[in-house]
Design an enzyme around this catalytic site. Structure first.
Site, short mmCIF file in Angstrom:
data_model
loop_
_atom_site.label_atom_id
_atom_site.label_comp_id
_atom_site.label_asym_id
_atom_site.label_seq_id
_atom_site.Cartn_x
_atom_site.Cartn_y
_atom_site.Cartn_z
N HIS A 137 0.81 -1.22 0.00
CA HIS A 137 0.00 0.00 0.00
C HIS A 137 0.84 1.26 0.00
O HIS A 137 0.33 2.34 -0.33
CB HIS A 137 -0.93 0.00 1.22
CG HIS A 137 -1.98 -1.07 1.17
ND1 HIS A 137 -1.82 -2.29 1.78
CD2 HIS A 137 -3.20 -1.10 0.57
CE1 HIS A 137 -2.90 -3.03 1.56
NE2 HIS A 137 -3.75 -2.33 0.82
N GLY A 138 2.08 1.16 0.38
CA GLY A 138 2.93 2.35 0.37
C GLY A 138 4.25 2.08 1.10
O GLY A 138 4.26 1.37 2.11
#
Length: 339
Positions: free
Chosen positions: A180-181
């Protein structure tokens, strides 16, 4: 089926094939494109597609975008949050994320049905979960399947004893966080869920069962707290919200508690609880409505199982679609497009 370049282009450019999900296998998609019956107009699929798409659009532009204002205000604008303000902030993001993401998924599934393509289930009322494992069997199901098939099982799964299994779970969820990051808050979010899954497995080995209501309450609050790290731009933002939720930044109670003397003092004051959020009635109502929908409404996948077009359904579709169009002037960015 032949693996041609044209088939590859069809697979990677098909609208719902965006990385936000549903994340599908090639073998799930391509056979559907070759079926003769899928090359003809199917009015039932059109009805279902429009129905599911309308629900998803309503979830996004009416519900999720309403909560986004309060979540952004708490995380990004206010420098300090009192107890109730912090809970408003965290719950607003918890509901914003769910209705944004599941709304997008419904829209993708609905659009696919217009072309006679059926995408896999991706959400199954995740906030009804009574433990963390149950949650991950309901939330972003296709991502869970992807991580299981391409990370957890290849590195050993549960084949080599409990300790190795716990290490594999930790690695899988850390990779899920990085998915997600590439930030420490995402990694920490993944680590929290790994720890929760490990604790759940250890707890199951004791044979002790919690009351279902208690189990749901613990699970939902864990998820709500863990989403803080998912949302926070920096560590300081997460700490700010957490400090407020546990009363370390002061407690402001409504005037109804004015005559209860022992509640006053010790960082507890009586005043305007929702001063920084403009509307106490609106916020309270929206939070209750969102919780009620998550817990007691059938999700779109369940509704479709007994869907039969009639005048009431048509009126419902037209109504929510119209309301959604009237709210399109808001911010319509999907959260998951940022990851």
């Amino acid at each position: 089926m032949k693996h041609t370049f044209l088939n590859y282009i069809v697979f990677v450019t098909f609208f719902p094939q965006l990385i936000a999900g549903p994340i599908v296998h090639h073998k799930e998609m391509m056979p559907q494109f070759t079926k003769k019956r899928n090359k003809f107009i199917n009015y039932k699929n059109i009805y279902l597609g429009v129905f599911i798409f309308s629900i998803g659009l309503f979830k996004k532009v009416v519900i999720a975008d309403t909560f986004s204002i309060w979540a952004s205000n708490g995380f990004d604008v206010l420098e300090q949050l009192s107890l109730i303000e912090a809970w408003i902030t965290s719950l607003s993001y918890t509901f914003q994320l769910y209705f944004d993401f599941s709304g997008y998924t419904d829209m993708a599934i609905g659009v696919a049905l217009l072309f006679n393509i059926k995408l896999p289930l991706n959400f199954n009322s995740p906030y009804k979960a009574i433990n963390i494992r149950d949650f991950w069997q309901r939330w972003h199901i296709t991502l869970s399947r992807f991580l299981r098939d391409y990370v957890y099982i290849p590195i050993g799964g549960n084949k080599k004893g409990s300790f190795k299994m716990y290490c594999n779970l930790l690695a899988t969820f850390l990779i899920g966080g990085i998915w997600h990051g590439a930030g420490w808050t995402f990694i920490f979010w993944g680590a929290l869920h790994a720890l929760a899954i490990i604790c759940h497995r250890i707890w199951c080995n004791t044979g002790v069962n919690l009351n279902k209501l208690v189990a749901w309450f613990v699970t939902f609050n864990f998820i709500n707290i863990s989403w803080i790290f998912f949302r926070a731009e920096q560590w300081e933002d997460a700490i700010k919200v957490l400090k407020g939720m546990f009363g370390f930044s002061g407690v402001v109670l409504p005037s109804i508690f004015l005559n209860i003397s022992f509640l006053q003092g010790n960082e507890i004051v009586i005043g305007e609880v929702f001063a920084n959020f403009n509307s106490d009635t609106e916020i309270t109502l929206w939070l209750l409505i969102a919780l009620f929908i998550c817990l007691f409404f059938k999700n779109s996948n369940e509704i479709v199982s007994f869907y039969k077009p009639d005048n009431k359904i048509v009126f419902f579709i037209v109504s929510i679609f119209t309301i959604s169009l009237m709210n399109l002037d808001k911010n319509v960015d999907f959260i998951y497009f940022n990851f």
